[in-house]
Design a protein around this motif. Structure first.
Motif, PDB file in Angstrom:
ATOM      1  N   ALA A   1       0.840  -1.197   0.000  1.00 35.99           N
ATOM      2  CA  ALA A   1       0.000   0.000   0.000  1.00 35.99           C
ATOM      3  C   ALA A   1       0.875   1.246   0.000  1.00 35.99           C
TER       4      ALA A   1
ATOM      5  N   ASP B   1      -4.698   2.071  -0.559  1.00 33.22           N
ATOM      6  CA  ASP B   1      -4.879   1.965   0.893  1.00 33.22           C
ATOM      7  C   ASP B   1      -4.453   0.594   1.399  1.00 33.22           C
ATOM      8  N   HIS B   2      -4.844  -0.459   0.664  1.00 36.22           N
ATOM      9  CA  HIS B   2      -4.450  -1.812   1.034  1.00 36.22           C
ATOM     10  C   HIS B   2      -4.602  -2.713  -0.191  1.00 36.22           C
TER      11      HIS B   2
END
Length: 417
Positions: free
Chosen positions: A300, A331-332
């Motif tokens: 990320a 973000d992930h």
């Protein structure tokens, strides 16, 4: 390629007739003009005006505009010292001529003034530009930071002139100026200009539906190569932001090219601007007639996608130029990161297409399905850890040149020949 909230339709749909485009290209390609201008050695601003007037006699307005554009590109250099010291000197036409240096204010003022002296109607336009120091993630500009020109011909049509960027650029890595003639910025189309330039006064966008600052900043960060190759972004539509594909650990950009003569490549960089090895995989989808540009981050964070291009027929220029840049902030990762396989130039030349495996890092001891289209191939060979894989390759090839074979991965590498 524009969604409903962004419409890049030019205000004047008759400005770029085939005749105008031919005259523009003829001026750019005119070698006698260049030779004559390169021999000028004016000692004063007045002598320069006389030189331009002399060469412009009985020439059409486009030729006259090019003569000024070309002289500036070859004789005026960006004043990097003044720019970085924030100590901009006089930008009057005479002073720019004497010092042979300028920032955008000087370039645009000089161009407009020289036009006036030979009877061309030209105005200076101030606004915002995605030039040196621009951050694709910024949400506004603190102040106006650029100036360029609009020239209006007697035929009633107006055209953009960007003599600053048409003369060269600042290298962000070295802060050094590189002089380079870029004809793209001579009579640049409004629907191209708006990607990089936003006038303070919306009417000078020359668009049917002028963009707001927010819309301007949404557009991808483009380079002149993007328009010179006539690329078209199919996805993502009119935005600089790329997202992960649903449930996947990669993002995708789809780009149309007008001919098969265009070659693209790409790279993925992390927030420290380090290139991620195995982070990009570009191939041409012959069924959909688009380039699939896939990018896979390792973790990320904020990332930048760069796409480069060139014409394969351009044998004098083998380097792919920067075309377009995207923001790819993650973000992930929903799944484990992947690293794409390495392909050679012959892979694209042969119009191959890899279905699987798309992860270039294979688990030792695992069995994988190799699935690829290799048009026209009569024989396909694989090596595993440098050893040729036995077996009749024809038995794994279908009539439509789809090659499929299960192999067992060893310790080092798998290669296809």
């Amino acid at each position: 390629m524009a969604p409903s909230d962004i419409d890049l339709t030019p205000l004047d749909k008759d400005a770029y007739t085939s005749s105008i485009c031919q005259q523009r290209q003829a001026a750019i390609d005119n070698v006698p003009y260049r030779r004559a201008i390169d021999q000028w050695q004016p000692n004063s601003f007045e002598q320069l005006i006389d030189c331009i007037k002399g060469l412009s006699v009985n020439k059409n307005e486009i030729d006259q505009a090019w003569i000024i554009f070309y002289w500036i590109s070859q004789n005026i250099r960006y004043d990097t010292q003044a720019y970085f010291a924030n100590n901009i000197g006089s930008q009057t036409p005479t002073n720019v001529f004497l010092t042979r240096k300028a920032v955008c204010e000087g370039y645009s003022t000089l161009y407009a003034d020289l036009c006036t002296h030979i009877g061309l109607q030209c105005r200076k336009v101030s606004g915002y530009a995605k030039g040196y120091g621009f951050n694709p993630r910024q949400t506004s500009f603190k102040r106006t930071d650029h100036a360029w020109n609009i020239i209006s011909l007697k035929n009633g049509h107006s055209y953009f002139i960007e003599s600053t960027w048409g003369s060269g650029h600042l290298n962000p890595s070295t802060n050094q100026y590189k002089a380079k003639l870029v004809p793209h910025y001579f009579f640049c189309r409004p629907e191209h200009m708006i990607y990089e330039h936003l006038p303070v006064d919306p009417q000078w966008q020359l668009l049917e539906h002028p963009l707001t600052m927010e819309q301007f900043l949404k557009l991808p960060y483009t380079y002149h190569t993007f328009f010179e190759l006539d690329l078209n972004i199919v996805s993502p539509v009119c935005t600089q932001k790329v997202s992960l594909e649903p449930g996947q650990s990669y993002g995708e950009v789809l780009i149309e090219t007008p001919t098969n003569d265009v070659e693209l490549s790409g790279s993925l960089h992390d927030e420290s601007n380090k290139k991620i090895e195995g982070g990009d995989f570009l191939d041409f989808d012959w069924n959909r007639k688009v380039w699939r540009c896939r990018f896979a981050p390792k973790k990320a964070g904020n990332h930048t996608i760069l796409i480069f291009g060139r014409r394969k027929s351009d044998e004098e220029n083998l380097t792919l130029g920067s075309a377009v840049e995207f923001v790819f902030d993650i973000d992930h990762l929903p799944t484990n990161p992947i690293s794409y396989p390495f392909t050679y130039g012959s892979f694209h030349e042969a119009k191959c297409y890899l279905f699987e495996p798309l992860n270039g890092v294979l688990k030792p001891g695992s069995k994988i399905q190799f699935h690829c289209r290799i048009p026209g191939a009569h024989e396909v060979n694989l090596t595993i850890d440098g050893q040729w894989l036995s077996g009749n390759s024809a038995s794994y090839m279908s009539e439509d040149y789809i090659y499929q074979r299960e192999i067992q991965v060893e310790q080092k590498e798998v290669a296809v020949w």
